[in-house]
Design an enzyme around this catalytic site. Structure first.
Site, PDB file in Angstrom:
ATOM      1  N   TYR A   1      47.921  45.825  30.261  1.00  0.00           N
ATOM      2  CA  TYR A   1      46.800  45.845  29.524  1.00  0.00           C
ATOM      3  C   TYR A   1      47.094  45.725  27.964  1.00  0.00           C
ATOM      4  O   TYR A   1      47.946  46.483  27.359  1.00  0.00           O
ATOM      5  CB  TYR A   1      46.184  47.601  29.690  1.00  0.00           C
ATOM      6  CG  TYR A   1      44.687  47.563  29.276  1.00  0.00           C
ATOM      7  CD1 TYR A   1      43.757  47.233  29.743  1.00  0.00           C
ATOM      8  CD2 TYR A   1      44.526  48.495  28.176  1.00  0.00           C
ATOM      9  CE1 TYR A   1      42.516  47.344  29.610  1.00  0.00           C
ATOM     10  CE2 TYR A   1      43.177  48.774  27.790  1.00  0.00           C
ATOM     11  CZ  TYR A   1      42.146  48.017  28.660  1.00  0.00           C
ATOM     12  OH  TYR A   1      40.646  48.309  28.208  1.00  0.00           O
TER      13      TYR A   1
ATOM     14  N   HIS B   1      41.677  47.378  18.133  1.00  0.00           N
ATOM     15  CA  HIS B   1      42.836  47.848  18.639  1.00  0.00           C
ATOM     16  C   HIS B   1      44.233  47.618  17.473  1.00  0.00           C
ATOM     17  O   HIS B   1      44.894  48.157  17.189  1.00  0.00           O
ATOM     18  CB  HIS B   1      43.487  47.106  19.709  1.00  0.00           C
ATOM     19  CG  HIS B   1      42.386  47.859  21.088  1.00  0.00           C
ATOM     20  ND1 HIS B   1      42.600  48.935  21.503  1.00  0.00           N
ATOM     21  CD2 HIS B   1      41.447  46.960  21.931  1.00  0.00           C
ATOM     22  CE1 HIS B   1      41.672  49.174  22.282  1.00  0.00           C
ATOM     23  NE2 HIS B   1      40.879  48.087  22.700  1.00  0.00           N
TER      24      HIS B   1
ATOM     25  N   SER C   1      42.583  41.180  30.769  1.00  0.00           N
ATOM     26  CA  SER C   1      42.838  42.471  29.772  1.00  0.00           C
ATOM     27  C   SER C   1      44.265  42.114  29.459  1.00  0.00           C
ATOM     28  O   SER C   1      44.847  42.575  28.297  1.00  0.00           O
ATOM     29  CB  SER C   1      42.813  43.669  30.365  1.00  0.00           C
ATOM     30  OG  SER C   1      41.613  43.756  30.934  1.00  0.00           O
TER      31      SER C   1
END
EC number: 4.1.3.39
Length: 353
Positions: A296, A26, A176
């Site tokens: 998130y 990510h 998360s």
């Protein structure tokens, strides 16, 4: 056979999984090269890390317009990791609806041996067929209950039971958003341990958005967690994951065996992982807003992109995403929020004149 027998190993009390090459994707916008993956796997393996997770940040099949395209196909990276590791097992993540059963089979053929299946914490039932397939294939199974902060411990335990009954051998409390604070982790892990008994282990996956990744992981272990995630150099979404090298140092000091050499993992983080990072994972305003508002963690890069595109503050985007209780897979709604904030800005400027 109980999970105590399946997972027993005299060199560790807690099994560590390094997710630098999955959650870190990510932060790197899914742009890992083969050279980077090979070097990182070799360094982690040398340090004694027992499990290394390798996939697109959003799991198998995640390379897409919605989540971001991979520079190198993830299946090639899984194969390379499996060929490079001498001792470590290679894990892969999949989200039902993003990845498919065929993706699981291909990942196993490429050398992956641990299938980690993730759902939103209230939707464990969508993982049942995938756990069934993974067990049929002889894969070790792990379940991720994402955004675990959003439901109380007893509800989370009920969802964990669904995964365990479907064939999951370890169910994770997954923070998360990096939103859980100490007792929030302890209570959730304890609830899962009480519910699952010897049917499945319990794990914990933390983020640093409130600076508590390591402390929360210690709370998880004290509450009975047997598997813990982290990333070297906090290489992950948002402010990153609990840093593995710090976790090992802390666990050494409190007498929790991991089988990982502290000095070797510190070297791996400094000399191998850090050069592969586009920048350090920062505990800045955006990350803090995610932890505080319960967003998130992978929303960070998407929010920054829409902030630049529409000329609105990223931290405001993230705060409103938290107010709307958005979950993974709803990143596209950041565009609507950006347009909403832009309209408010424009109308305010007009009114001022």
């Amino acid at each position: 056979m109980s999970t105590k027998d399946i997972f027993f190993n005299p060199i560790w009390d807690v099994r560590m999984t390094d997710t630098s090459l999955r959650d870190g994707s990510h932060h790197k916008r899914h742009q890992f090269t083969k050279d980077e993956v090979g070097a990182i796997v070799a360094a982690l393996d040398t340090a004694g890390v027992p499990v290394i997770e390798v996939t697109h940040g959003d799991g198998l099949g995640g390379s897409s317009f919605n989540y971001g395209f991979s520079k190198t196909p993830e299946q090639e990276l899984i194969k390379l990791a499996a060929e490079t590791a001498k001792e470590a097992k290679i894990a892969f993540l999949m989200l039902p609806g993003v990845g498919t059963k065929e993706d699981i089979k291909e990942a196993q053929n490429n050398g992956g041996s641990i299938c980690r299946i993730a759902t939103h914490c209230t939707e464990a039932d969508v993982s049942i067929q995938h756990f069934g397939l993974a067990r049929e294939l002889g894969l070790e199974t792990v379940g991720f209950l994402m955004m675990s902060h959003t439901i109380p411990p007893e509800k989370l335990a009920q969802q964990a039971r669904i995964m365990a009954d479907a064939g999951c051998q370890c169910v994770y409390v997954v923070d998360s958003a990096g939103a859980l604070v100490l007792e929030g982790v302890r209570d959730r892990v304890a609830a899962l341990v009480a519910e699952l008994g010897d049917d499945a282990q319990v794990g914990f996956h933390g983020h640093e958005n409130l600076g508590l990744g390591v402390a929360n992981s210690v709370e998880a272990v004290r509450a009975g967690a047997k598997q813990i995630d982290g990333s070297c150099r906090r290489f992950g979404a948002g402010a990153g994951n609990a840093p593995v090298e710090a976790l090992i140092g802390v666990f050494d000091k409190i007498g929790v065996k991991t089988g990982i050499d502290f000095f070797d993992i510190a070297d791996a983080a400094e000399e191998v992982v850090a050069p592969a990072m586009p920048a350090e994972c920062l505990l800045d305003r955006n990350a803090l807003i995610m932890g505080y508002s319960g967003v998130y963690s992978s929303f960070l890069k998407h929010a920054i992109r829409q902030s630049e595109r529409y000329g609105v503050p990223a931290h405001q985007l993230l705060h409103r995403a938290g107010q709307r209780k958005l979950i993974g897979g709803q990143e596209d709604q950041l565009i609507d929020i950006a347009l909403e904030i832009k309209r408010e800005q424009d109308s305010g400027a007009t009114a001022a004149h």
